[in-house]
Design a protein around this motif. Sequence first.
Motif, PDB file in Angstrom:
ATOM      1  N   ALA A 237      32.095 -15.205  42.575  1.00  0.00           N
ATOM      2  CA  ALA A 237      30.955 -14.661  41.825  1.00  0.00           C
ATOM      3  C   ALA A 237      30.214 -15.774  41.089  1.00  0.00           C
ATOM      4  O   ALA A 237      28.977 -15.824  41.091  1.00  0.00           O
ATOM      5  N   VAL A 238      30.947 -16.688  40.461  1.00  0.00           N
ATOM      6  CA  VAL A 238      30.325 -17.808  39.743  1.00  0.00           C
ATOM      7  C   VAL A 238      29.474 -18.639  40.699  1.00  0.00           C
ATOM      8  O   VAL A 238      28.330 -19.023  40.383  1.00  0.00           O
ATOM      9  N   LEU A 239      29.989 -18.927  41.886  1.00  0.00           N
ATOM     10  CA  LEU A 239      29.243 -19.735  42.846  1.00  0.00           C
ATOM     11  C   LEU A 239      27.951 -19.041  43.276  1.00  0.00           C
ATOM     12  O   LEU A 239      26.918 -19.692  43.469  1.00  0.00           O
ATOM     13  N   LEU A 240      28.010 -17.722  43.429  1.00  0.00           N
ATOM     14  CA  LEU A 240      26.790 -16.983  43.805  1.00  0.00           C
ATOM     15  C   LEU A 240      25.775 -16.997  42.666  1.00  0.00           C
ATOM     16  O   LEU A 240      24.567 -17.179  42.907  1.00  0.00           O
TER      17      LEU A 240
ATOM     18  N   GLU B 115      33.023  -9.933  40.934  1.00  0.00           N
ATOM     19  CA  GLU B 115      33.383 -10.388  39.587  1.00  0.00           C
ATOM     20  C   GLU B 115      34.824 -10.070  39.206  1.00  0.00           C
ATOM     21  O   GLU B 115      35.553 -10.930  38.710  1.00  0.00           O
ATOM     22  N   ALA B 116      35.265  -8.844  39.426  1.00  0.00           N
ATOM     23  CA  ALA B 116      36.560  -8.407  38.905  1.00  0.00           C
ATOM     24  C   ALA B 116      37.733  -9.143  39.549  1.00  0.00           C
ATOM     25  O   ALA B 116      38.624  -9.638  38.854  1.00  0.00           O
ATOM     26  N   ASP B 117      37.736  -9.226  40.883  1.00  0.00           N
ATOM     27  CA  ASP B 117      38.897  -9.775  41.584  1.00  0.00           C
ATOM     28  C   ASP B 117      38.689 -11.182  42.134  1.00  0.00           C
ATOM     29  O   ASP B 117      39.655 -11.863  42.493  1.00  0.00           O
ATOM     30  N   HIS B 118      37.444 -11.631  42.193  1.00  0.00           N
ATOM     31  CA  HIS B 118      37.161 -12.949  42.774  1.00  0.00           C
ATOM     32  C   HIS B 118      36.112 -13.649  41.910  1.00  0.00           C
ATOM     33  O   HIS B 118      34.978 -13.893  42.361  1.00  0.00           O
ATOM     34  N   PRO B 119      36.481 -14.000  40.695  1.00  0.00           N
ATOM     35  CA  PRO B 119      35.495 -14.559  39.769  1.00  0.00           C
ATOM     36  C   PRO B 119      34.893 -15.889  40.233  1.00  0.00           C
ATOM     37  O   PRO B 119      33.719 -16.153  39.985  1.00  0.00           O
ATOM     38  N   LEU B 120      35.668 -16.744  40.903  1.00  0.00           N
ATOM     39  CA  LEU B 120      35.119 -18.016  41.353  1.00  0.00           C
ATOM     40  C   LEU B 120      33.986 -17.791  42.349  1.00  0.00           C
ATOM     41  O   LEU B 120      32.928 -18.428  42.257  1.00  0.00           O
TER      42      LEU B 120
ATOM     43  N   GLU C  80      28.971 -17.858  33.051  1.00  0.00           N
ATOM     44  CA  GLU C  80      29.720 -18.322  31.883  1.00  0.00           C
ATOM     45  C   GLU C  80      30.743 -17.274  31.434  1.00  0.00           C
ATOM     46  O   GLU C  80      31.845 -17.614  31.014  1.00  0.00           O
ATOM     47  N   ARG C  81      30.364 -16.001  31.524  1.00  0.00           N
ATOM     48  CA  ARG C  81      31.285 -14.933  31.088  1.00  0.00           C
ATOM     49  C   ARG C  81      32.542 -14.875  31.943  1.00  0.00           C
ATOM     50  O   ARG C  81      33.569 -14.359  31.503  1.00  0.00           O
ATOM     51  N   LEU C  82      32.467 -15.408  33.156  1.00  0.00           N
ATOM     52  CA  LEU C  82      33.595 -15.313  34.081  1.00  0.00           C
ATOM     53  C   LEU C  82      34.518 -16.529  34.042  1.00  0.00           C
ATOM     54  O   LEU C  82      35.562 -16.533  34.700  1.00  0.00           O
ATOM     55  N   LEU C  83      34.151 -17.557  33.287  1.00  0.00           N
ATOM     56  CA  LEU C  83      34.888 -18.825  33.349  1.00  0.00           C
ATOM     57  C   LEU C  83      36.353 -18.688  32.980  1.00  0.00           C
ATOM     58  O   LEU C  83      37.225 -19.324  33.590  1.00  0.00           O
ATOM     59  N   SER C  84      36.656 -17.883  32.005  1.00  0.00           N
ATOM     60  CA  SER C  84      38.054 -17.753  31.562  1.00  0.00           C
ATOM     61  C   SER C  84      38.938 -17.160  32.654  1.00  0.00           C
ATOM     62  O   SER C  84      40.168 -17.328  32.622  1.00  0.00           O
ATOM     63  N   ALA C  85      38.310 -16.467  33.624  1.00  0.00           N
ATOM     64  CA  ALA C  85      39.106 -15.842  34.695  1.00  0.00           C
ATOM     65  C   ALA C  85      39.298 -16.774  35.885  1.00  0.00           C
ATOM     66  O   ALA C  85      40.035 -16.444  36.817  1.00  0.00           O
ATOM     67  N   VAL C  86      38.632 -17.934  35.871  1.00  0.00           N
ATOM     68  CA  VAL C  86      38.757 -18.884  36.989  1.00  0.00           C
ATOM     69  C   VAL C  86      39.896 -19.851  36.693  1.00  0.00           C
ATOM     70  O   VAL C  86      39.791 -20.702  35.803  1.00  0.00           O
ATOM     71  N   GLY C  87      40.975 -19.713  37.442  1.00  0.00           N
ATOM     72  CA  GLY C  87      42.123 -20.567  37.191  1.00  0.00           C
ATOM     73  C   GLY C  87      42.090 -21.852  37.999  1.00  0.00           C
ATOM     74  O   GLY C  87      42.617 -22.881  37.573  1.00  0.00           O
ATOM     75  N   ASP C  88      41.503 -21.808  39.176  1.00  0.00           N
ATOM     76  CA  ASP C  88      41.500 -22.965  40.081  1.00  0.00           C
ATOM     77  C   ASP C  88      40.124 -23.021  40.752  1.00  0.00           C
ATOM     78  O   ASP C  88      39.673 -22.044  41.342  1.00  0.00           O
ATOM     79  N   TRP C  89      39.458 -24.182  40.684  1.00  0.00           N
ATOM     80  CA  TRP C  89      38.116 -24.310  41.254  1.00  0.00           C
ATOM     81  C   TRP C  89      38.159 -24.576  42.755  1.00  0.00           C
ATOM     82  O   TRP C  89      37.107 -24.596  43.414  1.00  0.00           O
ATOM     83  N   LEU C  90      39.339 -24.745  43.312  1.00  0.00           N
ATOM     84  CA  LEU C  90      39.538 -24.862  44.760  1.00  0.00           C
ATOM     85  C   LEU C  90      38.588 -25.878  45.401  1.00  0.00           C
ATOM     86  O   LEU C  90      38.031 -25.659  46.477  1.00  0.00           O
ATOM     87  N   GLY C  91      38.389 -26.994  44.718  1.00  0.00           N
ATOM     88  CA  GLY C  91      37.542 -28.052  45.259  1.00  0.00           C
ATOM     89  C   GLY C  91      36.065 -27.909  44.931  1.00  0.00           C
ATOM     90  O   GLY C  91      35.270 -28.810  45.244  1.00  0.00           O
ATOM     91  N   HIS C  92      35.661 -26.805  44.334  1.00  0.00           N
ATOM     92  CA  HIS C  92      34.264 -26.625  43.939  1.00  0.00           C
ATOM     93  C   HIS C  92      34.021 -27.266  42.574  1.00  0.00           C
ATOM     94  O   HIS C  92      34.953 -27.486  41.794  1.00  0.00           O
ATOM     95  N   GLN C  93      32.787 -27.556  42.292  1.00  0.00           N
ATOM     96  CA  GLN C  93      32.427 -28.255  41.065  1.00  0.00           C
ATOM     97  C   GLN C  93      32.812 -27.441  39.826  1.00  0.00           C
ATOM     98  O   GLN C  93      32.355 -26.323  39.655  1.00  0.00           O
ATOM     99  N   PRO C  94      33.636 -27.988  38.934  1.00  0.00           N
ATOM    100  CA  PRO C  94      33.980 -27.281  37.700  1.00  0.00           C
ATOM    101  C   PRO C  94      32.734 -27.067  36.841  1.00  0.00           C
ATOM    102  O   PRO C  94      31.725 -27.763  36.981  1.00  0.00           O
TER     103      PRO C  94
END
Length: 464
Positions: free
Chosen positions: A387-390, A380-385, A418-432
């Motif tokens: 974490a969101v995918l998991l 969560e802290a350093d790799h929010p995207l 949802e709590r992590l969304l603000s920390a995701v800057g780039d979805w890197l091709g994954h579904q927004p």
Amino acid sequence: MVENEEPELIIEAVEALGARRLAEILVEHACQDTGLHQALRLALASQSSGDQLAQTLSREIQRIASDRRFYGYRESHSLAADLDRVRESIVRDLLPVHPLTGAELLGRFIRLDTAVFDRSDDSDGLTGDVLKQAIGDFGAAWAAVPDRDRVQLARDVFGILTNDNYGVHGGVVSAFKEALGSEGLDELERLIREDLERCRTQGEEARTWPLTRGLQQIADARGDVDGFIAAHRLAGTESHALKEICERLIEAGRAIEALARVEQADIPAHRQWEIDDLRVRLLDLLGRHDDAQAVRWRMFTGSLSEHTLRAFLAHLPEGEHDRVRATAVTLARQHREPHAALNLLIGLDLDAAADLVLTRIGELNGDLYSRLRTAAQALEADHPLAAVLLYRSMANAVLARAQSTQYEHAVRDLAAAERLLSAVGDWLGHQPQNAYREQVVASHRQKRTFWDRMKTAGLNWKDR
């Protein structure tokens, strides 16, 4: 004390009530609580003569044997407690003053197995555990009886061993090791071998299992490794008992022979880890530390077990640890089993763990929530995207099963994402997330219970 605070229920506070008040409470409640009633009767009997206690315990055993009620799954817990109070009173209160009487009562007690198992659901094994404990107590009780007839005792043990319809007498020979002594063990072995011959002559192979198990325990009682091996060979279980045989060979100082058995064994894949552990232990015992390390590394590359990696590192100089960890990370990135790889990388390299999630999320099984949730929380802290995918993966698995009792877990994981969304800057091709929300709504619109719980959690996706 804070006003209106209830007094704490501790021994000192209860003791302060005084003997008379405590007695009144106990007697009053014993009328409604059969377990308490029994405990009080046994405690009172223990304060009288040994004869009186023996009579009380004898009546308790007879009462249990004569009872015709059926004890269902929940009620069987009270039956097990009932039995254990009798067993404990024999051992604690009667045996020290009347060893022979206590031993005889334990003999009656263990023969309750048919009476209790025929009318109870012992799915939890609690009743079985009490009777197995009583077998151990029975052997210890006879060991304390002076001038015992060891030959007759061997015959009694033989009867218990061969009359075990419910699998609770299996340890009887080991329990009677001291009570039987060499004379009794010799007689017991004679009886077993005689019955084995009869069973095989008459084609009763199914009855030989407790007999060969008895021979194994006799060999252990004598410290006879070769006898133990021969008993397993007789039973046709020598290959299945490889670990047990090797443990005894090691204890006898015959590690070279044990290793030879391990090296020659044909082991099924599901038991390979167990034998590899044994192989490593034997190689270390024999001073073949490089060979032991080679086995550890092979075990690690197959399983990616963090425990095995730590064992490998523990046998290396400190200066080599970073190099080995880097090699382990590379192996994990490419490993065929993504869950084992993720589990290892979470402890070794969070960047590599996140990369594995981002590139192999489709291979991860959201039903393995105990592994994925731990990983998601760590990322969560350093790799929010990642974490969101998991979190999404775990929620998707719950929704796919359509089990309403599990919806709360899906909601919790979606809320975490949802709590992590603000920390995701780039979805890197994954579904927004917006697209993901629309997909969930479209696919699971009819799951009313799920959406009710989502709304309660403040996730009003259907209203967007």
